[in-house]
Structure formats: C-alpha cells, structure tokens
Scaffold this active site. Structure first.
Site, PDB file in Angstrom:
ATOM      1  N   ASP A  91      35.337  39.400  47.791  1.00 55.33           N
ATOM      2  CA  ASP A  91      36.000  40.745  47.299  1.00 55.33           C
ATOM      3  C   ASP A  91      34.665  41.541  46.920  1.00 55.33           C
ATOM      4  OD1 ASP A  91      38.121  39.111  47.250  1.00 55.33           O
ATOM      5  OD2 ASP A  91      38.828  39.762  45.472  1.00 55.33           O
ATOM      6  N   LYS A 153      41.677  46.455  48.088  1.00 55.04           N
ATOM      7  CA  LYS A 153      42.380  45.879  46.446  1.00 55.04           C
ATOM      8  C   LYS A 153      41.994  46.988  45.726  1.00 55.04           C
ATOM      9  CE  LYS A 153      40.304  42.626  43.246  1.00 55.04           C
ATOM     10  NZ  LYS A 153      39.234  41.536  43.099  1.00 55.04           N
ATOM     11  N   LYS A 182      45.722  44.000  48.144  1.00 59.67           N
ATOM     12  CA  LYS A 182      45.852  43.230  46.796  1.00 59.67           C
ATOM     13  C   LYS A 182      45.835  43.863  45.516  1.00 59.67           C
ATOM     14  CE  LYS A 182      42.689  39.833  44.398  1.00 59.67           C
ATOM     15  NZ  LYS A 182      41.462  39.021  44.312  1.00 59.67           N
TER      16      LYS A 182
END
Length: 221
Positions: A91, A153, A182
């Site tokens: 991430d 995300k 996400k």
C-alpha cells in the site's frame, strides 16, 4: 451480509508508531482465526510476521507512509525490500504535493515504477482523499487506472479523516476496469463495513471490525 463475508474483505491493520511485536503477533493470530484478506503491518515487522505466519495469511505493508513525499527511488527501495522480506501486498502513498502541482506524469511514473517492483504482488495506491478536491480525486482515479495499479485506496488513517461513503461512490464511478477499491480509516461498525462493500469497495482497512467480533472496545484505526 454475513460476518464471515465482511471479514473476507478486511485488511486487519496495525500501523501505530508504538506497535510492539507482541501486538503484531496478536493481530496475525486474529487474522488467521477470522480469515481476513490480509494483515497490514509496518515494514519493520514484515519479515518476522511472514516467518511467523508461514503462508497462513497474506502480509500487507505500507510504503512512503504516511506522508508520501519521499523520493520515488526511496519508495522503490522500500517496496523491493518489503517483498524480499515476504510482503504479498503493498500500500503506497502518493506524493500529494505533486498532485497539487499537477505533476500528473510524475505520479503516474512513480506508480508504474512501484508496480514494476511488485511484479505479481498487489499494489494499492493511497491518495489521502481528505486532503483532495473532488477534481483531484477523479484525476487520481484516472492516473491509478492508467498506471496499472491493482487498487485505489482512500486514506492512511493518519490524516484528518478516513474513508467516506461519498469517496467510495466517486471512486466506483471513475476508476477503470480492473481497478479495485479499498476504503480505510474510521470504519467503526459492521453496518458501515457492509455499506462500504455495497458501494463498491473490495477491501476494508481497519482494526475495529475484528475488535467488534471479539466484543472488545472498538477504538483505533
């Protein structure tokens, strides 16, 4: 939606600065017990956690976290090191200053560089929605799609706000084919988790959902 189905979408997360190995080990155990999507932990614990889990759970870690203003070379090194240590998912945080300066080519190239470093591993791109305008969020949906990342995300959970329903809806309307979503930060109830999933999120970055299942105080990320 069944609780087990919600848990299947959770990246069970512990990224607080004072996190100890004992705490990391506990969330690893919980992730395996409740069959979450992954356990998301600081890079310094990736090797230890990977060895401890021994293939029973995917290990996710964060790159350029939480501010994103490191050089691309630094992020690339972090990514390669994390994967060498056993990370299955990465991430990364974008350089938000570049986005404000409209240096879109630099952002796209950085995402491409980290995706190349990931190879077959999953790359999620954190854009920190609470610091962006709607136009900037839409722009990032297009850049993430074009750069070939696997996920966009919402948040690090370390800024002024986490995921919102509105942002997930906006992502769902603007990301290209193959890019998943996400939602992360501030997901504080099963009802919220279910709604994020119904709006188009595929992953939920949270520590609270497992705490709710365990009937513990649901504070934190």
């Amino acid at each position: 939606m069944e609780v087990n189905e919600i848990l299947r979408h959770v990246d069970h997360t512990l990224l607080l600065q004072p996190s100890t190995w004992e705490e990391i080990r506990q969330i690893c155990d919980d992730a395996v017990k409740y069959q979450t999507a992954s356990v998301c932990i600081p890079p310094s614990y990736v090797r230890q956690a990977s060895e401890y889990l021994n293939g029973k759970m995917a290990v996710c870690t964060v790159i350029g976290f939480p501010n994103g203003y490191m050089t691309t070379k630094a992020k690339e090194f972090e990514t390669k090191d994390a994967i060498l240590n056993g990370a299955a998912e990465i991430d990364m945080v974008i350089n938000i200053g570049w986005l404000k300066d409209r240096k879109y080519d630099l952002i796209e190239e950085e995402i491409r560089t980290l995706k190349a470093a990931c190879g077959e591993k999953i790359l999620k791109v954190i854009i920190e929605t609470c610091l962006l305008t709607k136009e900037e969020k839409v722009t990032m949906c297009k850049i993430v799609t074009k750069a070939g990342a696997d996920y966009i995300k919402t948040s690090t959970g370390f800024s002024t706000r986490g995921a919102t329903f509105e942002d997930v809806e906006l992502f769902a309307a603007n990301v290209g084919e193959g890019v998943k979503i996400k939602a992360a930060g501030g997901i504080s109830s099963m009802e919220d988790a279910e709604r994020f999933l119904s709006l188009g999120a595929d992953r939920l970055g949270t520590s609270r959902i497992i705490k709710i299942v365990k009937q513990e105080d649901a504070s934190g990320y």
